[in-house]
Scaffold this motif. Structure first.
Motif, short mmCIF file in Angstrom:
data_model
loop_
_atom_site.label_atom_id
_atom_site.label_comp_id
_atom_site.label_asym_id
_atom_site.label_seq_id
_atom_site.Cartn_x
_atom_site.Cartn_y
_atom_site.Cartn_z
N SER A 124 0.82 -1.21 0.00
CA SER A 124 0.00 0.00 0.00
C SER A 124 0.85 1.26 0.00
O SER A 124 0.45 2.29 -0.55
N GLY A 125 2.03 1.20 0.64
CA GLY A 125 2.90 2.36 0.71
C GLY A 125 3.84 2.52 -0.46
O GLY A 125 4.47 3.58 -0.62
N PHE A 146 -5.90 2.55 -5.25
CA PHE A 146 -6.89 2.84 -4.21
C PHE A 146 -7.71 1.59 -3.90
O PHE A 146 -8.02 1.32 -2.73
N ARG A 147 -8.07 0.82 -4.92
CA ARG A 147 -8.84 -0.40 -4.70
C ARG A 147 -8.09 -1.36 -3.79
O ARG A 147 -8.68 -2.00 -2.92
N TYR A 148 -6.78 -1.45 -3.98
CA TYR A 148 -6.00 -2.36 -3.13
C TYR A 148 -5.86 -1.80 -1.72
O TYR A 148 -6.05 -2.52 -0.74
N SER A 149 -5.55 -0.53 -1.59
CA SER A 149 -5.22 0.05 -0.28
C SER A 149 -6.45 0.37 0.55
O SER A 149 -6.44 0.19 1.78
N PHE A 150 -7.51 0.85 -0.10
CA PHE A 150 -8.71 1.31 0.62
C PHE A 150 -9.92 0.42 0.34
O PHE A 150 -10.70 0.13 1.25
N HIS A 210 -5.86 -3.33 4.32
CA HIS A 210 -4.55 -3.54 3.70
C HIS A 210 -3.56 -2.45 4.08
O HIS A 210 -2.37 -2.71 4.22
N THR A 211 -4.04 -1.22 4.24
CA THR A 211 -3.13 -0.10 4.50
C THR A 211 -2.58 -0.14 5.92
O THR A 211 -1.38 0.08 6.15
N VAL A 212 -3.46 -0.40 6.90
CA VAL A 212 -3.05 -0.57 8.30
C VAL A 212 -3.66 -1.89 8.78
O VAL A 212 -4.74 -1.89 9.38
N PRO A 213 -2.99 -3.00 8.51
CA PRO A 213 -3.58 -4.30 8.86
C PRO A 213 -3.84 -4.45 10.36
O PRO A 213 -3.22 -3.78 11.19
N GLY A 241 -12.48 -2.83 5.45
CA GLY A 241 -11.18 -2.38 4.98
C GLY A 241 -10.90 -0.94 5.40
O GLY A 241 -11.59 -0.37 6.25
N HIS A 242 -9.91 -0.33 4.76
CA HIS A 242 -9.44 1.00 5.16
C HIS A 242 -10.45 2.09 4.80
O HIS A 242 -10.32 3.22 5.27
N SER A 243 -11.44 1.76 4.01
CA SER A 243 -12.45 2.75 3.59
C SER A 243 -13.59 2.87 4.59
O SER A 243 -14.57 3.59 4.33
#
Length: 278
Positions: A124-125, A146-150, A210-213, A241-243
């Protein structure tokens, strides 16, 4: 109404502060006085910030913390603070310095002392960390990133809609500062988890983030374990998820936060019961 009903919402990397609008409306209905000021360098709208994100260049964790500390200094009393992602890290710093009455850190970026680095967090980073030159400039995510991270727990359609509505370029510096925190003695990602006498803290995690597991936020929670003078609690959202602060289930999260504030005696006298939707 209690005189101390101010609530400050702090957004995270890549998201504009206006994404908090549904929360602002709900908290207003419940008798709070909420606001969602952007980071230093954010412009008033998503479109304007996308058009000219240069004000965010080289903005780091310390600058963001001082920005919100200055805003708080102008209030009549200490507010509550609710932060998402990097906003959750900032919320913890403000709380540790006793600038706010209580804090909620939703899927917060890791503070110094967290050793866990899951693959999904690293991936994600990478849009920022993959190029050292990004430390001093802003970087925009693609819809796929964005789809992967959020949006990994959403349909592609909902993820893409959130991307179009709320994303802005974000400064690279906070990610570099966070990634190197273990190796920097006076890292701006440092939070006094052990000795600070402060108001209550709620940490939350979406289990599919995914961003902050989840393992990262659990590790943050454990850093507070020996601070018996102050309250720290942890809550999980299964399958989220992150969203989670802005997708179709945002109100479930917001209602839980309202209930937690009420349980800690931090609700306005006029607060009504906020029922989750869906």
């Amino acid at each position: 109404m209690s005189p101390n009903t101010d609530v400050i919402f702090i957004h995270g990397l890549w998201i504009h502060s206006s994404a908090w609008q549904p929360w602002l409306d709900l908290f207003t209905e419940q008798g709070y006085v909420p606001s969602a000021p952007g980071w230093p360098g954010d412009l008033d709208t998503v479109a304007a910030t996308r058009e000219d994100p240069s004000g965010l260049n080289d903005i780091g964790i310390s600058e963001i913390c001082h920005h919100y500390a200055d805003l708080i200094d102008g209030l009549d009393a200490k507010p509550l603070v609710i932060g998402h992602s990097f906003g959750g890290l900032i919320a913890q710093e403000l709380l540790a310095h006793d600038l706010v009455r209580a804090a909620v850190a939703i899927d917060p970026a890791p503070i110094k002392g967290v050793k866990a680095l899951p693959f999904s967090q690293l991936k994600s980073g990478l849009p920022v960390l993959g190029n050292p030159a990004n430390k001093k400039r802003t970087v925009a995510l693609t819809a796929k990133q964005f789809r992967y991270s959020f949006g990994n727990a959403l349909t592609d359609e909902e993820s893409d809609a959130l991307f179009e509505a709320w994303t802005i370029p974000g400064p690279g510096r906070p990610l570099f500062e966070d990634a190197l925190a273990t190796f920097v003695r006076h890292s701006p990602a440092t939070v006094d988890t052990h000795t600070a006498v402060r108001g209550p803290l709620l940490l939350t995690s979406g289990t599919e983030d995914h961003t902050v597991p989840r393992v990262v936020t659990v590790a943050v929670s454990k850093l507070y374990a020996d601070n018996t003078a102050s309250v720290t609690e942890y809550h999980e959202y299964e399958g989220r998820g992150h969203s989670l602060t802005m997708d179709h289930g945002w109100r479930d999260v917001a209602t839980d936060v309202l209930d937690w504030l009420g349980a800690k005696g931090l609700a306005p006298a006029v607060r009504q019961t906020a029922e989750p939707v869906g």
